[in-house]
Design an enzyme around this catalytic site. Structure first.
Site, PDB file in Angstrom:
ATOM      1  N   GLY C 273       0.825  -1.201   0.000  1.00 18.44           N
ATOM      2  CA  GLY C 273       0.000   0.000   0.000  1.00 18.44           C
ATOM      3  C   GLY C 273       0.862   1.255   0.000  1.00 18.44           C
ATOM      4  CG  PHE C 274       4.183   1.086  -0.017  1.00 14.79           C
ATOM      5  CD1 PHE C 274       4.815   0.425   1.020  1.00 14.79           C
ATOM      6  CD2 PHE C 274       4.033   0.419  -1.226  1.00 14.79           C
ATOM      7  CE1 PHE C 274       5.284  -0.869   0.864  1.00 14.79           C
ATOM      8  CE2 PHE C 274       4.501  -0.878  -1.401  1.00 14.79           C
ATOM      9  CZ  PHE C 274       5.130  -1.521  -0.353  1.00 14.79           C
ATOM     10  NE  ARG C 660       9.342  -5.562  24.293  1.00 10.63           N
ATOM     11  CZ  ARG C 660       8.620  -6.477  24.935  1.00 10.63           C
ATOM     12  NH1 ARG C 660       7.601  -6.099  25.669  1.00 10.63           N
ATOM     13  NH2 ARG C 660       8.924  -7.748  24.843  1.00 10.63           N
ATOM     14  CB  ILE C 661      10.864  -4.475  18.632  1.00 13.27           C
ATOM     15  CG1 ILE C 661      11.585  -3.210  18.150  1.00 13.27           C
ATOM     16  CG2 ILE C 661      10.704  -5.466  17.481  1.00 13.27           C
ATOM     17  CD1 ILE C 661      10.877  -2.435  17.061  1.00 13.27           C
ATOM     18  CB  THR C 666       6.994  -8.929  11.200  1.00 11.47           C
ATOM     19  OG1 THR C 666       6.711  -8.638  12.563  1.00 11.47           O
ATOM     20  CG2 THR C 666       6.506 -10.321  10.878  1.00 11.47           C
ATOM     21  N   GLY C 733       4.391   2.625  16.061  1.00 10.34           N
ATOM     22  CA  GLY C 733       4.311   2.059  14.718  1.00 10.34           C
ATOM     23  C   GLY C 733       5.655   2.232  14.031  1.00 10.34           C
ATOM     24  N   GLY C 735       6.121   1.476  10.432  1.00 13.08           N
ATOM     25  CA  GLY C 735       6.014   1.317   8.986  1.00 13.08           C
ATOM     26  C   GLY C 735       6.726   2.391   8.192  1.00 13.08           C
ATOM     27  CD  GLU C 736       3.855   6.182   7.393  1.00 13.01           C
ATOM     28  OE1 GLU C 736       3.801   7.050   6.530  1.00 13.01           O
ATOM     29  OE2 GLU C 736       2.979   5.996   8.260  1.00 13.01           O
TER      30      GLU C 736
END
Ligand SMILES: Cc1cc2nc3c(=O)[nH]c(=O)nc-3n(C[C@H](O)[C@H](O)[C@H](O)COP(=O)(O)OP(=O)(O)OC[C@H]3O[C@@H](n4cnc5c(N)ncnc54)[C@H](O)[C@@H]3O)c2cc1C
Ligand code: SF4
Ligand code: FES
Ligand code: FES
Lengths: 316, 211, 769
Positions: C273-274, C660-661, C666, C733, C735-736
């Site tokens: 998606g991005f 925290r991871i 992933t 998060g 993702g970015e």
């Protein structure tokens, strides 16, 4: 894509005849260029002649000591062929620098020579393009022209020929064997095979309608260091900005052919003669008639630099 | 709610059913429709073997191998990412060789043996490359993945067959399986999620070399 | 992210000052944030087997009986009106069912544009095929529906459109001259200034004042945008590839005058998606055509159409000026500039956001304008703003360090702020310098020679560079989760969220299992369906925190309910929810683990087959109270060919500080994916927008160069793993953040290798000759 009828050709002669009798017919070999263009309706044949099962997938020695490469030999097989690797390393190298593993498994020798330009305006049927639609104008001039030709161009077209393999073939003076619709055969030296755009950029080769490429012949090996360098925008799977195929002998003489700079693989025999004098001397003859745009001017410098590196490598 | 139950069920069903059992009736409808609508001349009958099963189709000549697999045979494991040979998502093996199924017509494959991702492993018994992709997290969205896997399986065979690549140093020596060789040879498979280094690890493991 | 800002910020900013600290979620930190075991473990993706077998079914793969295929014809001009539209030939072509144009399309309301309402998802608020007006080059003007895709594709080429041209603004250079500040930037002011930054700059001992340019980019997820739609009476089902199922359902409902419940959007798998897999014209057009034809419709865009119909990251011109005092602290920090946008969307590309929070300076000026252009609406693309904003800012910091003859990491140590420079808030968790320290050590930064062109191997110059990564923490308001706990010992958690490869489904399954004291396999995570309890969209790296908060709320409700059901005969009798914890498939007293009863036993005794609880997450007040951001230090080693200017990244390391991871496997993949997209941003990618026609001229993956295998070296990823005490699970998060800072790390490495500062992306070889 426009609808089309489909036939599997039974012989070269029949294929040539069928193609000559129908101006809307096309041969299909690997299909990797033709289908790409048909999907965009840049090519719109109404009849396809599948030439894949004519037994033209063999590489055989010629009586002169060269190699006859069947028109349908896949790029992968040509690059991997034992004698090609040993005696015509330039051909292997050029092929392996092109496209991807998957594409090379399909792409054929003839199809590769006949692939059409990657000019983005040629690819967009909504833009004027003299090559696609003669007389409509050239959108690349004044537009994105970073990848375009810097020599041998015309007012009508500044497109390049995108093949890597053809650059190597040109350096090795390959000969293209064809069969015409009337069954007659001819051999065309690769130097004469591709045309410059002039006023008719839509005519890219000397092939006549229906004329079928049956083989490409490599003359007897000439030895030397065979180096192919392709300079591009990513490390793999990209067309050349500039590519150079060179055969350089121990004494510093040799031949060079350049891709990404013209409408055909670019070789000038007088420039070859300058090789012992170095890159600058050679490049200045090669690109004596350079016509650049602001975006592709860098190619002039790039050719000379790349050539310099090749000469150094050959000496080293 | 219903949808997610369906989703769950379909996941399970898909896991135990073979690809061949999925929605064969779709083929009939489409072909009938195409024939009724188009001229017969522009259609051709073609027989080939897909994942060890014989198939016969009467198709519009324009149909690519990719669309035949996805739309006619409902083998949607083979993906479309560009339809122009520019991404590798559609990679399948034809007679053992990897090609872009989007740039070839299905009518050109009379008699060919085609292997898609669905034919690589059996349910519950993954092909070693599939297992390695899971182990090394060789994907994120999973869309390029079938293409990457088919490509890598055939690619290792190409190395075995001593086919050189752009990064092969010596054209006349035996080709080796190095990380650089893997990266160059896999460059026709784009992964926008950027799973590249994990993919190379997975392939290297299957090839028995260290990445 | 923008939705968060709008709903949460406006409503809460005034209220917040009166909220006592203990009301803040996370004021008592989530106890799970330090638990080990499942959380953080490298669990393989739950959807892994389906994906490697090719059995995960994407939007374009949903079969329907009697389905018709759509193809689009798109405008070839940027602005004007359709003068003539010839569709007869297309209508007569074999297999064609229908040609839809503005003349016969159903009347539809314009989609509410993102940010205009909590669930508004419109990429722009232009009407979709309702009139003869053309707003961008590539706007759909007709849709052909046919029995097969081949027939539809061919028929569309028979459509002839002529246009009355109107003057269009298709040159950024022209548009720039009329740039203006946007109303706001995702709810933040478009400019902030404290002190007289220009004067402080002029008086500074050391200074840099530089211009940077970034091109347009496209997401280019490998899955092409597609939707399969079907009407059943007045109910519409859309199998979509989207990162916003609920917002899509709501917005499409507005377009067709339906109730939200009448539109169901399913999106179980999304092939990347991005930021690009949102609501564009194609879903609406497919639904409209399906309505007209009375048949289910499949629409799958071609790669070219994705470029023409789906917007990407916009182009910017940025000025960064920094003045430093002799001790290395900053007297002035200025980051200003302009981004191209349209008048019908709201995506101003927040490139000045990093400068608002990253460094301490006596004076600060950030201001960004938008330049209106006639083009497809630009949109969010992985770290909008931050990715290219950090390029400019972090290159300038590197240049400043050089003029001061200071190691760039040392400079960042000196400008590390104690509190947020613009809001004055305390940082919830900020360990940037630690990330630099660990990253530098692992990367071998000490081996870097600060003198350019000092390292060389054959034709290749070798250099190293580093840069700061940063991305805000966002959590969306309004989501909910439902937990169904069965007597067989299974928990089914449902929320309408998204899995595009981030690992969401796997990570949340880990989360639920850990929180309920169950095994991983006993949990099922349902998502990707708008009929589930409303979830948040997958954007702004907010999903993990948003979902986690709703799951925490739902498990709290569940605990309460279970204690009630347990009654007086249970070892748990009389205990309050905060006295118990979950373990081994049941509940026990926190400090007396033997007082335990299993879920099965509780349900059995109360003669229940299952118990279901649904709850919403609390409002994201934490982000109003604290300055919450993720950080990272990016390290790059570049090789640049002296002869040809070709670049090769030889090594890359990202050292992150993102709380925290939750799943080390992933997470690593996501960081790497961000970094690789950053390499493309830095070196190879660029959407060519021909200013003469306003047309994108490289709408293909052959000419738009995303990195391929061969471009990507070994990438190392490490993280601090310091939980944020104020976020659910202590996590942010991720993702970015991975893409941020990469452009600058690469450019700084290129400089170190070659002595050339390239301030215009991408750094192609012609810029290095
Ligand atoms: C994404 C992508 C990247 C690529 N990158 C590169 C690259 O880096 N370098 C490079 O060199 N190439 C590259 N290519 C081009 C590729 O090499 C050509 O598409 C291929 O070589 C064409 O061969 P084919 O057999 O598939 O030809 P086809 O598509 O089958 O045919 C091409 C043309 O040749 C005609 N033709 C074919 N055989 C004969 C014959 N025997 N006699 C007469 N006419 C004939 C056909 O009618 C058609 O007009 C790339 C292609 C793609 C799609
Ligand atoms: S350069 Fe040639 S191919 Fe390109 S637009 Fe001009 S005429 Fe067409
Ligand atoms: S879909 Fe065939 S290569 Fe992209
Ligand atoms: S896993 Fe998403 S494109 Fe490769």
């Amino acid at each position: 894509m426009r609808a089309f009828t489909y036939e599997r050709a039974s012989s070269i002669e029949a294929a040539a005849k069928a193609a000559a009798s129908n101006p809307e017919a096309k041969f299909i070999a690997g299909g990797t260029n033709l289908l790409d263009l048909m999907k965009l309706e840049i090519e719109t044949p109404t009849h396809l002649i599948d030439i894949n099962s004519l037994g033209l997938d063999k590489i055989e020695p010629t009586s002169e000591g060269g190699l006859r490469i069947g028109a349908l030999v896949r790029n992968t097989d040509l690059a991997a062929h034992e004698r090609v690797r040993r005696d015509y390393g330039l051909v292997s190298r050029a092929l392996l620098a092109g496209a991807s593993g998957q594409l090379r498994n399909k792409a054929t020798t003839a199809g590769n020579l006949l692939q059409r330009t990657r000019c983005p305006y040629f690819y967009d049927t909504n833009q004027p393009c003299n090559k696609r639609q003669p007389g409509s104008g050239c959108s690349a001039i004044g537009g994105f022209s970073r990848q375009h030709a810097i020599t041998g161009t015309s007012e009508a077209c500044i497109a390049t020929h995108a093949s890597d393999m053809a650059v190597a073939m040109r350096a090795l003076d390959a000969v293209i064997e064809t069969v015409k619709a009337d069954g007659s055969r001819r051999s065309v030296p690769i130097a004469d095979f591709h045309r410059l755009p002039g006023d008719t950029p839509e005519i890219e080769t000397v092939l006549e309608r229906g004329e079928f490429i049956s083989a490409v012949v490599l003359p007897p090996p000439i030895g030397g260091r065979q180096i192919y360098r392709k300079v591009r925008d990513r490390a793999s799977y990209a067309f050349a900005l500039v590519s150079i195929g060179a055969v350089i002998q121990l004494d510093g003489t040799g031949r060079i052919s350049v891709g990404g700079v013209a409408h055909k693989p670019w070789r000038i025999e007088q420039a070859d003669a300058e090789l012992p004098q170095g890159a600058r001397a050679t490049a200045s003859i090669l690109l004596a008639d350079a016509h650049t745009t602001e975006q592709n001017r860098f190619k002039v410098d790039l050719v000379e630099r790349t050539l310099g590196a090749i000469i150094a490598e050959a000496r080293g | 709610m219903q949808g997610s139950i369906q989703l769950e069920i379909s996941r399970r069903v898909l896991l135990i059913s073979s690809a061949a059992t999925i929605a064969v009736n779709g083929v009939v409808t489409r072909d009938a429709a195409a024939q009724a609508a188009g001229s017969q001349m522009n259609n051709t009958e073609v027989s080939f073997v897909v994942n060890a099963e014989s198939r016969k189709l009467n198709v519009d000549n324009r149909t690519t191998l990719l669309d035949a697999l996805r739309e006619h045979l409902h083998l949607t494991g083979t993906k479309k990412g560009c339809d122009h040979g520019q991404c590798g998502a559609c990679t399948v093996m034809v007679d053992g060789r990897r090609i872009n199924s989007c740039l070839t017509l299905v009518v050109m494959h009379e008699g060919d043996e085609i292997t898609t991702i669905e034919g690589l492993g059996q349910p519950g018994n993954l092909h070693p490359m599939q297992a390695a992709f899971i182990k090394h997290d060789g994907f994120q969205c999973g869309y390029c993945t079938p293409g990457q896997i088919c490509s890598s399986v055939a690619m290792l065979e190409e190395i075995k067959a001593n086919i050189p690549s752009h990064v092969t140093e010596n054209l006349t020596a035996e080709t080796k399986t190095t990380p650089t060789e893997i990266r160059e040879r896999m460059s026709g498979n784009i992964c926008r999620c950027g799973a590249y280094s994990n993919i190379v690890d997975a392939i290297a493991e299957v090839a028995g070399t260290k990445a | 992210m923008s939705v968060l800002k709008d709903t949460a910020q406006k409503a809460l900013q005034t209220a917040i000052s009166f909220v006592p600290d203990r009301w803040l979620p996370g004021a008592e930190p989530d106890p799970m944030r330090t638990k080990h075991g499942l959380i953080g473990a490298p669990v393989s993706r739950v959807d892994g087997p389906l994906k490697v077998e090719g059995k995960a079914r994407f939007a374009a793969e949903v079969p329907y009986e009697n389905m018709a295929y759509a193809a689009l014809a798109c405008s070839t001009i940027s602005r004007g009106r359709i003068a003539a539209l010839e569709t007869a030939k297309a209508e007569a072509a074999p297999g064609v069912l229908l040609v839809m144009t503005y003349r016969n399309a159903p009347r539809m309301a314009p989609p509410p544009v993102m940010n205009s309402a909590p669930k508004a998802a419109g990429a722009s608020d232009l009407p979709v095929m309702q009139d003869a007006d053309i707003h961008w080059n590539g706007e759909p003007v007709a849709l052909v529906l046919a029995e097969t895709q081949e027939q539809a594709d061919y028929a569309k080429s028979l459509i002839r459109v002529t246009y009355d041209l109107e003057p269009a603004i298709t040159s950024f250079d022209v548009a720039k001259t009329r740039a203006h500040p946007p109303e706001n930037i995702l709810g933040e002011p478009s400019s902030i200034e404290f002190g007289d930054a220009e004067a402080a700059l002029n008086g500074a001992a050391h200074r840099v004042d530089l211009m940077y340019r970034t091109p347009r980019y496209n997401h280019n997820a490998i899955e092409l945008h597609a939707a399969t739609v079907a009407w059943e009476g007045d109910k519409l089902t859309i199998h979509d590839a989207t990162q916003m199922v609920n917002s899509t359902a709501w917005t499409v409902a507005q377009v067709f005058g339906l109730k939200e419940e009448q539109v169901r959007v399913l999106s179980p798998y999304v092939g990347g998606g991005f930021g690009g897999k949102c609501l564009w014209n194609h879903q609406i057009l497919a639904a409209a055509a399906s309505k007209l034809a009375g048949r289910p419709v499949r629409i799958a865009l071609s790669r070219e159409e994705v470029f023409r119909i789906v917007g990407g990251r916009t182009t910017t011109e940025q000025r960064v000026a920094i003045g430093a005092k002799p001790d290395g602290t900053l007297a002035a920090l200025i980051h200003t500039g302009v981004a191209a946008m349209t008048t019908h969307n709201s995506c101003p590309e927040q490139f000045t956001f990093p400068a608002r929070h990253l460094y301490a300076a006596d004076t600060l000026k950030v201001a960004q304008d938008v330049a209106d252009m006639d083009m497809v609406a630009n949109t969010f693309m992985r770290a909008p703003g931050e990715s290219i904003g950090t390029f400019a800012l972090e290159c300038a910091v590197d240049e400043l360090a050089e003029t001061m003859q200071l190691d760039p990491i040392e400079l960042r140590r000196r400008i590390e702020p104690e509190k947020d420079p613009t809001t004055g808030h305390a940082f919830s968790s900020r360990n940037l310098i630690e990330a630099y320290r660990r990253g530098a050590e692992k990367f071998g930064w000490d081996k870097r020679d600060p003198t350019p062109r000092a390292r060389r191997k054959g034709e290749w110059l070798i250099g190293m560079g580093c840069a700061t990564a940063t991305y805000p923490y966002y959590r969306m308001p309004g989501g909910a989760a439902r937990i169904r706990l069965t007597r067989e010992g299974r928990a089914i958690v449902s929320t309408a969220v998204h899995e595009m490869g981030m690992g969401t489904s796997t990570v949340q399954q880990q989360h639920v299992a850990a929180r309920l004291g169950m095994s991983f396999d006993a949990v099922t995570f349902e998502y990707g369906d708008s009929t589930l309890p409303a979830g948040s969209m997958a954007g702004g790296s907010s999903q993990t925190a948003s979902i986690s908060a709703t799951i925490i709320a739902a498990t709290e409700a569940l605990t309460k309910e279970l204690l009630k059901l347990a009654g007086n005969d249970s070892p748990l009798a009389g205990l309050k929810p905060d006295q118990v914890e979950a373990r081994n498939g049941g509940l026990c007293k926190r400090d007396e683990p033997d007082r335990f009863e299993s879920y099965a036993s509780i349900l059995g005794r109360s003669q229940r087959q299952e118990v279901t609880c649904e709850a919403s997450g609390p409002l994201p007040l934490e982000a109003q109270k604290y300055s919450m951001h993720s950080y990272g230090a990016q390290f790059c080693e570049m090789r640049v060919n002296m002869v040809t200017g070709e670049t090769r990244v030889s090594r890359f390391l990202g050292s992150f500080d993102t709380g925290r991871i939750l799943n080390s496997m992933t997470a690593t993949s996501q960081f790497k994916g961000g970094i690789i997209m950053g390499l493309g941003l830095a070196l190879t990618e660029e959407t060519n927008f021909d200013a003469r026609f306003g047309r994108i001229m490289n709408p293909s993956l052959a000419e738009y160069h995303v990195p391929v295998h061969m471009d990507v070296p070994r990438i190392d990823v490490i993280w601090n793993d310091i939980p944020d005490p104020h976020s659910p699970l202590g996590a942010h998060g991720i993702g970015e953040i991975g893409i941020t800072g990469v452009g600058a790390a690469v450019a700084n490495a290129v400089y170190n290798a070659t002595g050339k500062r390239v301030r215009e992306l991408p750094i192609t070889l012609d810029k290095l000759l």
